[in-house]
Design a protein around this motif. Structure first.
Motif, PDB file in Angstrom:
ATOM      1  N   ILE A 144      -6.861   1.088  -4.461  1.00 24.84           N
ATOM      2  CA  ILE A 144      -5.791   0.567  -5.315  1.00 24.84           C
ATOM      3  C   ILE A 144      -6.385  -0.470  -6.255  1.00 24.84           C
ATOM      4  O   ILE A 144      -7.050  -1.409  -5.816  1.00 24.84           O
ATOM      5  N   ASN A 145      -6.164  -0.304  -7.543  1.00 26.99           N
ATOM      6  CA  ASN A 145      -6.696  -1.222  -8.543  1.00 26.99           C
ATOM      7  C   ASN A 145      -5.565  -1.767  -9.406  1.00 26.99           C
ATOM      8  O   ASN A 145      -4.862  -1.003 -10.077  1.00 26.99           O
TER       9      ASN A 145
ATOM     10  N   CYS B  40      -8.072  -6.499  -7.701  1.00 29.00           N
ATOM     11  CA  CYS B  40      -7.233  -7.068  -8.747  1.00 29.00           C
ATOM     12  C   CYS B  40      -8.148  -7.434  -9.914  1.00 29.00           C
ATOM     13  O   CYS B  40      -8.890  -8.415  -9.845  1.00 29.00           O
TER      14      CYS B  40
ATOM     15  N   VAL C  10       0.836  -1.212   0.000  1.00 36.46           N
ATOM     16  CA  VAL C  10       0.000   0.000   0.000  1.00 36.46           C
ATOM     17  C   VAL C  10       0.863   1.252   0.000  1.00 36.46           C
ATOM     18  O   VAL C  10       0.634   2.193  -0.767  1.00 36.46           O
TER      19      VAL C  10
ATOM     20  N   ILE D 296      -8.494  -2.659  -2.137  1.00 30.20           N
ATOM     21  CA  ILE D 296      -7.548  -3.213  -3.106  1.00 30.20           C
ATOM     22  C   ILE D 296      -8.291  -4.187  -4.006  1.00 30.20           C
ATOM     23  O   ILE D 296      -8.889  -5.151  -3.534  1.00 30.20           O
TER      24      ILE D 296
ATOM     25  N   THR E  82      -8.599   1.460   3.007  1.00 35.08           N
ATOM     26  CA  THR E  82      -7.915   1.221   1.739  1.00 35.08           C
ATOM     27  C   THR E  82      -8.537   0.007   1.062  1.00 35.08           C
ATOM     28  O   THR E  82      -8.546  -1.079   1.639  1.00 35.08           O
TER      29      THR E  82
END
Length: 323
Positions: A132-133, A85, A29, A83, A81
């Protein structure tokens, strides 16, 4: 033997959310967001039994409008956060990524455990949310940076929009595994290489080397190995279906475009034919009228002035009449 990449759902979650992997999650991160979080705690810790149970429940449920984010982590001060994928692109992906970010931001509203909460003020319980990608396609264009961060900024001064604690409230980050436009030998570059290929360079940070060891297929338990192969097969089928639908959509679009083009061409042809027919009819009427004036012996110069025909054309018509 087939190689399983860190982007496999089970491996991705095992790598970042196991009880003894929190330092890897924190490094991941902080590297991508350029933050300095001291602590990150996943909402759901990885364990193979709970993973299998959740996976099987998800397979039994009917298709729903949205699912939970892959990984949700919280800092010591309550910052959320998310995340994700996402290997294959799909419609409205950008909206989905923003949706998950907003959901994470609003999730702390009214929670009494939130830090700095003020009595009778729900909004004081809100904390920043960062997304976050990880994507295996280009976010916008092939020449764009592999790492993209989007913030709330003043369009003139580029000053960030801050919360009461002087922190940025929303950041949306994308790391493209497809883009080659990335700073060499940076921590983000090493993460990109590892996630894309499963390999780690000699100069990579130790925590990425450790992440590789943790998800090495031969270091996994038998149940994990079986589950990874099952997930990989399901993803291959899903990707094949998605690819087929995409190609079918392209063919249908092409066929529809050709049909519309032919109809449009026919309409334009008919319209043009009518216009040309009317123009030709007007021209013939003008010629007949000019011939009448020539028969009446009017001067060629006068006929040219009012008919807009050249002297040469009028003399040609006069010769035809005399033959």
């Amino acid at each position: 033997m087939k190689k399983y990449l860190p982007t496999n759902d089970l491996l991705f979650k095992k790598m970042l959310t196991s009880e003894d992997s929190l330092h890897i999650l924190k490094a991941f991160v902080n590297d991508l967001l350029e933050t300095d979080f001291k602590e990150l705690q996943p909402k759901q810790t990885y364990h193979i039994d709970s993973y299998i149970s959740n996976y099987e429940k998800a397979q039994q449920k009917p298709k729903i409008q949205y699912t939970e984010v892959d990984i949700l982590a919280t800092t010591e001060d309550g910052t959320q956060t998310t995340i994700e994928c996402q290997i294959q692109p799909h419609d409205h992906f950008n909206s989905r990524a923003l949706f998950y970010l907003i959901e994470a931001f609003r999730s702390s509203l009214g929670k009494k455990k939130s830090k700095n909460i003020i009595k009778d003020n729900l909004f004081s319980s809100l904390h920043p949310a960062y997304g976050i990608n990880i994507i295996d396609f280009h976010l916008a264009d092939a020449q764009g940076d592999a790492l993209r961060r989007f913030r709330l900024l003043d369009e003139k001064t580029q000053q960030p929009f801050l919360g009461d604690q002087q922190e940025e409230l929303l950041i949306l980050c994308f790391l493209s595994l497809k883009s080659k436009n990335i700073q060499p030998n940076s921590a983000v570059h090493h993460w990109q290489t590892f996630l894309k290929t499963g390999e780690v360079a000699m100069g990579a940070p130790e925590y990425i080397k450790e992440a590789k060891q943790r998800i090495d297929f031969y270091n996994l338990g038998r149940e994990e190995q079986k589950m990874i192969m099952k997930i990989d097969k399901a993803e291959a089928i899903s990707n094949a279906v998605m690819s087929t639908k995409l190609n079918q959509g392209r063919r249908e679009g092409l066929e529809q475009g050709l049909k519309q083009g032919m109809k449009k061409g026919m309409r334009q042809g008919i319209k043009q034919g009518k216009e040309e027919g009317r123009e030709e009819g007007r021209e013939l009427e003008k010629i007949d009228f000019v011939r009448s004036m020539l028969e009446d012996g009017l001067p060629i110069e006068m006929i040219s002035k009012y008919s807009k025909l050249s002297i040469e054309k009028l003399e040609e018509l006069k010769r035809e009449k005399e033959q």
